[in-house]
Design an enzyme around this catalytic site. Sequence first.
Site, PDB file in Angstrom:
ATOM      1  N   ASP A   6     -38.648   6.533  48.070  1.00 24.70           N
ATOM      2  CA  ASP A   6     -38.264   6.565  46.606  1.00 24.70           C
ATOM      3  C   ASP A   6     -38.286   8.179  46.617  1.00 24.70           C
ATOM      4  O   ASP A   6     -38.446   8.962  47.745  1.00 24.70           O
ATOM      5  CB  ASP A   6     -39.761   6.468  45.559  1.00 24.70           C
ATOM      6  CG  ASP A   6     -39.400   6.738  44.358  1.00 24.70           C
ATOM      7  OD1 ASP A   6     -38.558   6.567  43.779  1.00 24.70           O
ATOM      8  OD2 ASP A   6     -40.383   7.335  43.655  1.00 24.70           O
ATOM      9  N   SER A   7     -37.952   8.672  45.432  1.00 29.74           N
ATOM     10  CA  SER A   7     -37.703  10.321  45.280  1.00 29.74           C
ATOM     11  C   SER A   7     -39.054  11.041  45.596  1.00 29.74           C
ATOM     12  O   SER A   7     -39.083  12.192  45.818  1.00 29.74           O
ATOM     13  CB  SER A   7     -37.035  10.692  44.109  1.00 29.74           C
ATOM     14  OG  SER A   7     -37.858  10.280  42.862  1.00 29.74           O
ATOM     15  N   GLU A 149     -44.434  13.497  37.832  1.00 29.10           N
ATOM     16  CA  GLU A 149     -44.527  14.366  39.133  1.00 29.10           C
ATOM     17  C   GLU A 149     -45.526  15.402  38.908  1.00 29.10           C
ATOM     18  O   GLU A 149     -46.137  15.909  39.693  1.00 29.10           O
ATOM     19  CB  GLU A 149     -43.285  14.801  39.710  1.00 29.10           C
ATOM     20  CG  GLU A 149     -42.298  13.539  40.238  1.00 29.10           C
ATOM     21  CD  GLU A 149     -42.843  13.252  41.548  1.00 29.10           C
ATOM     22  OE1 GLU A 149     -43.328  14.064  42.280  1.00 29.10           O
ATOM     23  OE2 GLU A 149     -42.533  11.949  41.995  1.00 29.10           O
ATOM     24  N   HIS A 183     -41.729   4.929  38.793  1.00 30.52           N
ATOM     25  CA  HIS A 183     -42.467   6.310  38.010  1.00 30.52           C
ATOM     26  C   HIS A 183     -43.173   5.592  37.037  1.00 30.52           C
ATOM     27  O   HIS A 183     -44.457   5.848  36.745  1.00 30.52           O
ATOM     28  CB  HIS A 183     -41.758   7.373  37.866  1.00 30.52           C
ATOM     29  CG  HIS A 183     -41.531   8.438  39.053  1.00 30.52           C
ATOM     30  ND1 HIS A 183     -40.575   8.117  39.833  1.00 30.52           N
ATOM     31  CD2 HIS A 183     -42.212   9.579  39.345  1.00 30.52           C
ATOM     32  CE1 HIS A 183     -40.607   9.126  40.716  1.00 30.52           C
ATOM     33  NE2 HIS A 183     -41.633  10.008  40.590  1.00 30.52           N
TER      34      HIS A 183
HETATM   35  N1  DGL Z   1     -38.671   6.397  40.827  1.00 29.07           N
HETATM   36  C1  DGL Z   1     -37.172   6.415  40.836  1.00 29.07           C
HETATM   37  C2  DGL Z   1     -36.389   5.528  40.121  1.00 29.07           C
HETATM   38  O1  DGL Z   1     -36.993   4.386  39.982  1.00 29.07           O
HETATM   39  C3  DGL Z   1     -36.565   7.986  41.007  1.00 29.07           C
HETATM   40  C4  DGL Z   1     -36.787   8.908  39.697  1.00 29.07           C
HETATM   41  C5  DGL Z   1     -36.141  10.169  40.024  1.00 29.07           C
HETATM   42  O2  DGL Z   1     -36.185  10.708  41.060  1.00 29.07           O
HETATM   43  O3  DGL Z   1     -35.395  10.438  39.097  1.00 29.07           O
HETATM   44  O4  DGL Z   1     -35.482   5.735  39.594  1.00 29.07           O
END
Ligand code: DGL
Length: 263
Positions: A6-7, A149, A183
């Site tokens: 994930d990010s 975050e 998230h």
């Molecule tokens: N958790 C990710 C998602 O489901 C990434 C959110 C992000 O980095 O903007 O989209």
Amino acid sequence: MIGIFDSGLGGLTVVKEILNKLPQYKIIYFGDTARTPYGTKSAETVTRYAIENTKFLLEKGAKIIVVACHSVSSTAIPVLKELFSDIPFFEVVTPSMKKALKLTKNKKIGVIGTRTTIESKIYDRLFASVDPKIKLYSQPAPLLVPLIEEGWLKKPETRRIVKKYLIPLKMRGIDTLILGCTHYPLIKKIIQEKAGKRIKLVDPSEEIALEIKNFIEINPELAKDLVPDGEPEIFVSDITPNFEKIAQLFLGRKITLKKINLE
Ligand code: DGL
């Protein structure tokens, strides 16, 4: 070995369920904290990151890749499947759609997600293909990932922003709300409170863990690297102030972060 990325912190919501359901399998997680958020970036950029993340996890020995990110799942899956054609990929969008279909009674479904996910219109396409009677209402919620975050999981500001994002969806009379970003389950309580008791929330983590379990059962050769303690190995591309603390709190175990440089 199950590779998950994930990010940033979001994919840990999927890790937690996989640890619950498949504690004996080795998990290797990559949170791309140096390049988060993904949800404000173009599909092209997100796809490039996804390719690099997948390569990294495969180099580390992953046999299955879990794309624990809606922004990647809604944009990059066809390219990933083409480039790494012998690797099984699990994504988060299809199980969310299926779960929402099961839960809705009035066929009015809301989805909140990053701009990348909402603008991809993936949910509109999927629902239209399975049940044209579904009315889907989408709402980008771009401020939530940075707040999470940053560790603002319980702040009044976060509550106010969630409330504001949900007002247009509630006005449409939705009975089901897809948490279209991995998230968001980290602030599930706030979202449920602001959505109200009558709206059911969709977090596909449990379904994904079950899908993987079934897949490994019919492909037992993938399950050679068993670990008795189920300790996940967690890599990040940057050590950010809150990652370790929030990850430990959320997973309920001590973790050690390893920093890597993908570029
Ligand atoms: N958790 C990710 C998602 O489901 C990434 C959110 C992000 O980095 O903007 O989209």
